[in-house]
Structure formats: C-alpha cells, structure tokens
Design a protein around this motif. Structure first.
Motif, mmCIF file in Angstrom:
data_model
loop_
_atom_site.group_PDB
_atom_site.id
_atom_site.type_symbol
_atom_site.label_atom_id
_atom_site.label_comp_id
_atom_site.label_asym_id
_atom_site.label_seq_id
_atom_site.Cartn_x
_atom_site.Cartn_y
_atom_site.Cartn_z
ATOM 1 N N HIS A 25 28.717 24.529 83.402
ATOM 2 C CA HIS A 25 27.070 25.104 84.232
ATOM 3 C C HIS A 25 27.550 26.523 83.850
ATOM 4 O O HIS A 25 28.603 27.156 83.975
ATOM 5 C CB HIS A 25 27.669 24.878 85.571
ATOM 6 C CG HIS A 25 26.418 25.567 85.715
ATOM 7 N ND1 HIS A 25 26.283 26.167 86.488
ATOM 8 C CD2 HIS A 25 25.457 24.016 86.851
ATOM 9 C CE1 HIS A 25 25.614 26.018 87.416
ATOM 10 N NE2 HIS A 25 24.857 25.431 86.942
ATOM 11 N N PRO A 26 26.308 26.645 83.732
ATOM 12 C CA PRO A 26 26.293 28.984 83.234
ATOM 13 C C PRO A 26 26.970 29.201 84.866
ATOM 14 O O PRO A 26 27.794 30.300 84.197
ATOM 15 C CB PRO A 26 25.025 29.062 83.454
ATOM 16 C CG PRO A 26 23.963 27.702 82.806
ATOM 17 C CD PRO A 26 25.159 26.884 83.282
ATOM 18 N N CYS A 37 15.895 26.493 90.515
ATOM 19 C CA CYS A 37 17.633 26.390 90.031
ATOM 20 C C CYS A 37 18.170 27.199 90.688
ATOM 21 O O CYS A 37 17.556 28.703 91.185
ATOM 22 C CB CYS A 37 18.425 26.420 88.592
ATOM 23 S SG CYS A 37 20.520 26.348 88.892
ATOM 24 N N PHE A 93 21.164 29.265 91.351
ATOM 25 C CA PHE A 93 21.757 30.804 90.529
ATOM 26 C C PHE A 93 20.295 30.903 89.506
ATOM 27 O O PHE A 93 20.647 31.549 88.308
ATOM 28 C CB PHE A 93 22.534 29.685 89.585
ATOM 29 C CG PHE A 93 23.663 30.489 88.243
ATOM 30 C CD1 PHE A 93 23.799 31.136 89.058
ATOM 31 C CD2 PHE A 93 23.446 30.729 87.600
ATOM 32 C CE1 PHE A 93 24.990 32.332 88.396
ATOM 33 C CE2 PHE A 93 24.236 31.343 86.294
ATOM 34 C CZ PHE A 93 25.107 32.023 87.139
ATOM 35 N N HIS A 94 19.201 30.483 89.239
ATOM 36 C CA HIS A 94 17.867 31.389 88.334
ATOM 37 C C HIS A 94 18.385 32.724 88.030
ATOM 38 O O HIS A 94 17.906 33.155 87.520
ATOM 39 C CB HIS A 94 16.801 30.578 88.062
ATOM 40 C CG HIS A 94 15.831 30.892 88.795
ATOM 41 N ND1 HIS A 94 15.614 30.576 90.368
ATOM 42 C CD2 HIS A 94 14.518 31.922 88.385
ATOM 43 C CE1 HIS A 94 14.184 30.964 90.811
ATOM 44 N NE2 HIS A 94 13.932 32.064 89.867
ATOM 45 N N CYS A 127 21.283 33.946 86.194
ATOM 46 C CA CYS A 127 21.774 33.355 84.969
ATOM 47 C C CYS A 127 21.331 33.466 83.417
ATOM 48 O O CYS A 127 19.995 33.732 82.979
ATOM 49 C CB CYS A 127 21.164 31.701 85.105
ATOM 50 S SG CYS A 127 21.892 30.462 83.873
ATOM 51 N N ALA A 143 18.716 31.256 81.926
ATOM 52 C CA ALA A 143 17.252 30.686 82.343
ATOM 53 C C ALA A 143 16.345 31.309 81.969
ATOM 54 O O ALA A 143 16.219 31.424 81.002
ATOM 55 C CB ALA A 143 17.771 31.445 83.935
ATOM 56 N N CYS A 145 13.922 26.699 84.899
ATOM 57 C CA CYS A 145 14.549 26.990 86.025
ATOM 58 C C CYS A 145 14.052 27.513 87.006
ATOM 59 O O CYS A 145 14.670 27.051 88.163
ATOM 60 C CB CYS A 145 15.463 27.970 85.162
ATOM 61 S SG CYS A 145 16.687 26.841 84.433
ATOM 62 N N CYS A 196 22.049 21.242 86.060
ATOM 63 C CA CYS A 196 21.259 22.277 85.386
ATOM 64 C C CYS A 196 20.570 21.843 84.390
ATOM 65 O O CYS A 196 21.346 20.977 83.636
ATOM 66 C CB CYS A 196 22.432 23.365 84.220
ATOM 67 S SG CYS A 196 21.830 24.273 83.284
ATOM 68 N N HIS A 197 19.901 22.398 84.314
ATOM 69 C CA HIS A 197 18.225 21.888 82.919
ATOM 70 C C HIS A 197 19.073 22.005 81.387
ATOM 71 O O HIS A 197 18.252 20.660 81.261
ATOM 72 C CB HIS A 197 17.060 22.723 83.438
ATOM 73 C CG HIS A 197 16.552 22.661 84.704
ATOM 74 N ND1 HIS A 197 16.670 21.391 85.181
ATOM 75 C CD2 HIS A 197 15.981 23.383 85.322
ATOM 76 C CE1 HIS A 197 15.065 21.869 86.377
ATOM 77 N NE2 HIS A 197 15.544 22.323 86.173
ATOM 78 N N LEU A 198 19.782 22.748 81.546
ATOM 79 C CA LEU A 198 20.429 22.651 80.230
ATOM 80 C C LEU A 198 21.599 21.812 79.750
ATOM 81 O O LEU A 198 21.765 21.563 78.550
ATOM 82 C CB LEU A 198 20.949 23.887 79.722
ATOM 83 C CG LEU A 198 19.865 25.560 80.022
ATOM 84 C CD1 LEU A 198 20.677 26.630 79.332
ATOM 85 C CD2 LEU A 198 18.947 24.856 79.120
HETATM 86 S S1 SF4 Z 1 19.090 25.680 85.406
HETATM 87 FE FE1 SF4 Z 1 18.541 27.048 84.854
HETATM 88 S S2 SF4 Z 1 18.977 28.759 86.427
HETATM 89 FE FE2 SF4 Z 1 20.283 26.761 86.465
HETATM 90 S S3 SF4 Z 1 21.835 27.246 85.322
HETATM 91 FE FE3 SF4 Z 1 21.225 25.887 84.287
HETATM 92 S S4 SF4 Z 1 19.925 27.179 82.349
HETATM 93 FE FE4 SF4 Z 1 20.838 28.329 84.210
#
Ligand code: SF4
Ligand SMILES: Nc1ncnc2c1ncn2[C@@H]1O[C@H](COP(=O)(O)OP(=O)(O)OP(=O)(O)O)[C@@H](O)[C@H]1O
Ligand SMILES: Nc1ncnc2c1ncn2[C@@H]1O[C@H](COP(=O)(O)OP(=O)(O)OP(=O)(O)O)[C@@H](O)[C@H]1O
Ligand SMILES: [Mg+2]
Ligand SMILES: [Mg+2]
Lengths: 322, 328
Positions: free
Chosen positions: A248-249, A287, A289-290, A293, A296, A300, A318-320
């Motif tokens: 996770h970022p 998110c 955290f966006h 992040c 992002a 996000c 996390c979407h990624l």
């Molecule tokens: S969902 Fe998006 S904003 Fe949240 S941690 Fe993952 S990349 Fe970053």
C-alpha cells in the motif's frame, strides 16, 4: 474459532456540542474495521498519531462502547454478556497502558496492585496462596518478589511497566492488549521489556494485540501486522510482508520514513509524504489517503477502496492493488 | 578552530536533597558546519550540556563547578549580561521537543517570529521577512498562518514555526533537543529534511540531541555518547556506529530493534542508569559492563584518543576489532 473477532467496528465520538448540548460533529476514530486474532498469536497495530489505535484497543476491552459492529471474544459478543459471564470474559481480556505512572495507584503497594485481580476473580484463594501467586508473577516479569511491599514511585519506568504486565497476567488472560507499553522507555530498558513480552508469548501462550508507533519494535514482536490510517485498516499481512515488501502506498511511505541504523543497507526508495494527517472530523472523500498519496488518480478521490486479498495472502485497500 | 569547545565541564544542581553533580567532566567539541549528534539514555545529561552553551540554566539552580565552555572563542561563563544576550539567539538558538510548551499560546505565531527578529536582527524585523521564513520552513499560505495561534496548528507545523523562530536571527549554531521525538515518523522525516536543507542553505552548525540512533545514522557527521554525566565516546558518526569502541556504545547499539531484522531477541543491558549525582565509583558503567575487569570499579577512566577523531573513556576499548560488524 478465532480468539478475537472484530467485525465492521465503528467508534464515533460526538463533539462540538451546540447550545443545547447536542453534538454537531463526530470524530470517526474507528470507522469500519475488521480484525481477528488466533489463540496465542501476536498481532501488531501501527499507524500515525490519531489514527484510532488506542480507541480500537479500548473498544476491544470494552472501555469504549462501539457505535456499530461487533467484538466477539472467545466466541461471544461482549455486548450481550452480563453479570458473572461478563466478569469472566473481562478477566480473560486485559489491557496494559503506555503510561506506567498514571496507570498504577500510588497509594497501593506492588503486592496489592498485582493481587487485586486475583481477589476479584478468585475470591476463595487464601492469603498465603495469593502471596505465592504474586511472588511467582513478579519473578516471571523479572522483578524481585522481596520488593512487593514497596510503592510504585520507588520503581523506574521499565520496572513500573513490568508491574503493569504482572497485574495483567495475574488473572490468566487469553488476550492482552498492549497500548504503547514500551514507547516511553529508553532503548536499553525497552529491549528488556520487549524480550519479556516475547518470552511470555512463548511460555504462556497468551495472545497479544501490540499497539505501537515504532515499526521496528512491532516487527520484533508480531506475527501479523495491521496498518491503520484514519480509523481503517489499509494493509494487513505477515510482519515480513508489511516490513520488507509493503504494497500500500501509505505503508510504503511509513516504512521508508523510518530512519535506518545501517548506513550500508540498501536504502528503500525514499518516499516523502507531503502534508499532514487529515482530521478524523472531516475525513477526505474516496480513499482516506488520497490527499497525501503520490499515486492518487481520479478514482481515488471519489471511490472508497475496499480491503482486498492480494496474491500473496495479504490484504490491502488501494485501487491500484488487487 | 571548533565552533564549540566544552572542556571538562562540571555542573552542580541545587535540588531538594542538596547539591548534586549532574555533569562531571564533559568534553565536547563541535566543528563548524557539522551536524553533531548527542545521544545517551534519559537523565545522562544531554539537555543540561546543551543548555550550558548559552548559560540558559538559572544561576541559583545550576552552578558551574569546573571546566570551560567556549562558543565561537568566547568563554560563556565569563560573559557579562549584554554579551550573553548576543550569544543567545545571535550565535546559539534552540529548538526543543515540545513546540506546544515552547511557543506562547496567546501570541500569533507571526508575531512570535517577528519578536525574535526584533531582538537579534532589528533591521530585518518585517512582516515580509516573517512570511519568507514561514515559507522557507515549508508552511503553505504563510500570510494566513502567521495570523494563527499555536494551538490552531498541528504538532508538525508548530515545530516548523519553532524552527523558523530559532533560525530567523541567523544563529551560527542550532541546538535541536529531541526536535522530532513528539512527531510521527512521516512528519519526522519532513522536519529532518527541512533541517538538512536549511543547514546547506545557511551553512549552519547543528547540535542534535536525540535518542533515535536511526536519525543519527541518517544525518550526523559526528557523534558523542553520554552516560551518567560524562561523554564516554566521541568520533565520526559513521565509524562510531559501525565500529563502536566503548562497551556502553556497543551495548546501546545492540539493544536497538532494527526494521527488517525479523523477531530474534534483542540484546539488553543489565541493571539501570545510576541516579543523578550518585554514580558508582571507578568507571560509571562498570556495574553494567559485560567486560568490566578489576580496575574498573576503582579507577576513573580518563578520555583516551584512539586516532581518527575518536576519543573513548575506557582503558580497554579497541577500535577496528569488529570492523564490518555493523554492515552485516
Ligand atoms: S487508493 Fe489511490 S489514493 Fe488511496 S492509496 Fe491507493 S493510489 Fe493512493
Ligand atoms: N473521548 C474522545 N472524544 C473525542 N474524540 C476522541 C476521544 N478519544 C479519542 N478521540 C479522537 O479519536 C481519534 C483517534 O484517537 P486515538 O487515541 O485512538 O488515536 P491513536 O491512534 O491511539 O493515537 P496516538 O498514536 O497519538 O496514541 C483522535 O482524533 C482523537 O482525538
Ligand atoms: N530541573 C531539574 N531538577 C532536578 N534535577 C534535574 C533537573 N533537570 C535535570 N536534572 C537532573 O540532571 C540529570 C541530567 O538531566 P538532563 O535533562 O540533562 O538529561 P537528558 O540526558 O537530557 O535526559 P532526557 O533524555 O530524559 O531528556 C538528570 O539525572 C536529572 O534528574
Ligand atoms: Mg494511542
Ligand atoms: Mg533532555
């Protein structure tokens, strides 16, 4: 069956009362969190100040009433228990706090502090047996039983923390929530207490929820680690997965921000977060955290990422990922 | 010539129990333009040593019992009030652990920086200069922030304000006493980056007090280790950390949990730090030292130079014996 099962837990605090005393806002300290702990397992909980670690710990031992969701301990929902059953469950579930000064009654001797739980939960014990049990406990945590008649102020920070641990162990719990128990200690004393906890894990089979902001300490003691951000779990996995290959970022930024002692060790690529932890009074959309992040994207900002199981068995929100 | 030279400093405090010697022969030399880290367990005398540099301790409470403190060639304990004022802020500035208690809660943060400028750089005491400083320490929208009170800012922001206040008078030496201890690691990383940037930009010297040896490894040029009111080892940070010579330094480094090291047992130091003013006889570390021999309990070790800038207070210390151990 898991020893502890926390499901969709929310703890919101009403704040900013209006003139009639009604809250105008809520701090979403814990905001939909799942956690399970097996018998004898140590789970670490990390995250920045204010992310809700203590609130979660307090809700587990029912010092805080959940706004929503459930905490099942040894198969039963604590909210449904009453009387003797609740007392029994409470005994099996102990908490040790950060501040060894504030959490011990200064007017009580060490013996009185440690035996209090025994008096409450095993009232039939004779005084002689109780004495013996206290002496054995003090020895277990590395304190000289001949000090039992002394008062907390006569002990150092590390010793007081041992007294707190002995008090928790007295009633033979199956789970101990440790909230920042080594954070205020000097490194050499911290090492003594960390080793003591590791030893107790092995010899007694007690499960621990180990809350701390020092990642290296948490890694030393935990089999699994949960990373929290603004009241939610953003990543959970084995200690190895979280500390060596964070996905996770936020976890990546957290790990890379820990100053490394070994100059020669190949430094992980350094990620510097911009900005500060947002307020849990007004958590960001999408998110949480966006805003900080580095990865992002548009999605996000609008869509809350769900915690998903990744290929290696860990979970991340996390979407990624996943 | 080093910017700071503390020679055999002895300092007594007057406390309830009477007069206690809390610093007993501290030597510390800080080279111009370096980051010098000072580490040691709680109560070892780091803050008192740092405060002696600008004689910040009240006279009735702390008395120098011996030794000298030279800052930029000036004997600090021989200065009159006027000259001392020049040293404070003008040459030496401080940033402490708890920005919340060091900042004035009823004064806007911009005014606090302005005040600090008025005292030491009156011709630069302008709003524009204040805003420039806030921007320099990484505070967005400085014109808005300058009008806020400390409690309206987060801990990380408050620490940035403290740094701006300490640096605005352009001191030669910044003493940072646990500047990031109260902060989260991600914010700590931001503050340390900021200090390193400012140091490059302004050519500052920094005395950094910390208990975090990881921070030392990342940013310090030199390192001094204190134990019970004395400096027991000093030298270039990189070599002291990979090849510690004093048994206490070795033990301290071994007890630090390292990220990525899995969960083996940590090395511990038996016993506890002696109470202030009541150290053991001989070497102060001898009751806890794994290699203590018979002279250690009676003979006070004197600082010994071991080459390469290393000075160690232990007759049995050797350097190079475990070369490469730290890298393993
Ligand atoms: S969902 Fe998006 S904003 Fe949240 S941690 Fe993952 S990349 Fe970053
Ligand atoms: N009783 C309360 N009333 C209102 N807000 C509260 C209360 N207790 C906690 N909070 C808020 O809930 C959030 C989570 O707090 P918590 O103490 O659980 O964080 P934490 O992760 O333990 O932080 P730390 O690392 O600083 O101990 C914070 O924003 C805190 O201010
Ligand atoms: N105001 C005071 N009153 C009484 N004793 C004091 C006071 N300030 C310091 N001391 C004593 O002097 C000794 C050195 O204190 P100092 O604050 O320099 O330690 P330190 O190394 O900075 O510790 P820490 O890491 O806890 O900040 C300590 O043993 C302490 O008990
Ligand atoms: Mg907490
Ligand atoms: Mg100090």
């Amino acid at each position: 069956m898991n020893l502890l099962e926390v499901e969709e837990l929310k703890v919101h605090f009403p704040v900013r009362p209006d003139w009639r005393g009604r809250p105008t806002a809520h701090v979403r300290a814990v905001d939909g969190l799942n956690l399970s702990i097996r018998k004898g397992e140590t789970v670490g909980l990390v995250g920045e100040s204010g992310c809700g670690k203590s609130t979660l710990g307090r809700a587990i031992v029912r010092l805080e009433t959940p706004t929503q969701g459930s905490v099942r301990f040894e198969g039963r929902d604590l909210a449904t228990l009453q009387g003797a059953e609740l007392r029994r469950a409470r005994r099996r579930l102990q908490m040790v706090f950060q501040d060894p000064f504030g959490s011990l009654d200064p007017r009580w001797t060490i013996e009185e502090i440690v035996e209090e739980g025994l008096r409450l939960h095993e009232p039939t014990l004779t005084q002689a047996t109780r004495r013996e049990r206290v002496a054995a406990l003090l020895r277990d945590v590395g304190l000289d039983p001949s000090l039992a008649a002394r008062y907390p102020h006569e002990f150092s920070g590390g010793q007081r923390q041992r007294i707190g641990i002995a008090r928790a162990l007295a009633v033979e719990p199956s789970l101990i929530v440790c909230d920042e128990v080594v954070s205020a200690l000097d490194v050499s004393v911290q090492a003594q207490v960390v080793n003591l906890l590791a030893e107790l894990q092995r010899s007694r089979g007690v499960a621990f929820l180990f809350i701390a902001h020092d990642l290296a300490v948490v890694e030393h003691l935990s089999e699994r680690i949960l990373v929290m951000y603004l009241g939610r779990v953003v990543e959970a996995g084995t200690a190895r997965q979280i500390c060596r290959t964070p996905q996770h970022p936020y976890t990546q930024a957290l790990i890379s921000a820990v100053p490394s002692l070994d100059r020669n060790a190949a430094p992980m690529q350094r990620i510097r977060l911009q900005g500060e932890v947002p307020s849990p009074l007004a958590p960001p959309t999408g998110c949480p955290f966006h805003p900080r992040c580095p990865m992002a994207r548009e999605q996000c900002r609008v869509e809350v990422p769900r915690l998903r199981v990744l290929g290696d068995g860990r979970e991340a929100a996390c979407h990624l990922l996943g | 010539m080093p910017l700071v030279e503390i020679q055999n400093l002895q300092l007594d405090l007057t406390v309830e129990a009477g007069r206690v010697r809390v610093l007993d022969g501290v030597d510390l030399s800080i080279e111009q333009g370096t980051v010098h880290a000072l580490v040691g367990e709680s109560g070892s005398g780091k803050s008192l040593t740092a405060m002696s540099l600008a004689r910040l301790l009240p006279e009735g409470f702390a008395q120098r019992a011996g030794g000298r403190v030279l800052v930029d060639g000036r004997d600090v304990f021989a200065l009159d009030a006027g000259a001392l004022r020049q040293v404070r802020g003008g040459i030496v500035s401080y940033v402490f652990q708890e920005p919340a208690t060091a900042l004035n809660p009823v004064m806007r943060v911009g005014d606090q920086i302005l005040e600090s400028l008025r005292l030491h750089q009156p011709d630069r005491a302008t709003r524009a200069e204040v805003e420039a400083w806030l921007r320099r320490v990484g505070i967005p929208a400085p014109e808005v922030r300058a009008r806020q009170y400390p409690q309206e800012l987060s801990g990380g922001m408050q620490q940035r304000v403290m740094i701006a206040m300490a640096l605005a008078p352009r001191p030669r030496l910044l003493v940072a006493d646990e500047p990031t201890t109260a902060l989260d690691v991600t914010i700590q990383a931001q503050i340390l980056d900021l200090l390193m940037d400012l140091r490059r930009e302004l050519g500052m010297t920094i005395l950094l007090i910390t208990h975090n040896l990881g921070v030392v490894a990342e940013i310090a040029d030199d390192l001094s280790v204190m134990y019970a009111g004395q400096v027991v080892e000093t030298g270039p940070a990189a070599t002291v950390m990979t090849d510690p010579a004093h048994p206490y330094t070795k033990a301290l480094l071994a007890s630090v949990p390292r990220l990525g090291a899995g969960n083996q047992l940590l090395a511990t130091i038996p016993g506890a730090v002696p109470p202030a003013g009541r150290p053991p006889t001989g070497c102060r570390f001898h009751p806890r030292c794994p290699v203590a021999a018979s002279p250690c309990g009676v003979e006070v070790p004197i600082p010994r130079s071991m080459g390469g800038g290393r000075v160690v207070r232990c007759p049995f210390a050797v350097v190079g014996a475990v070369a490469g151990k730290g890298a393993a």
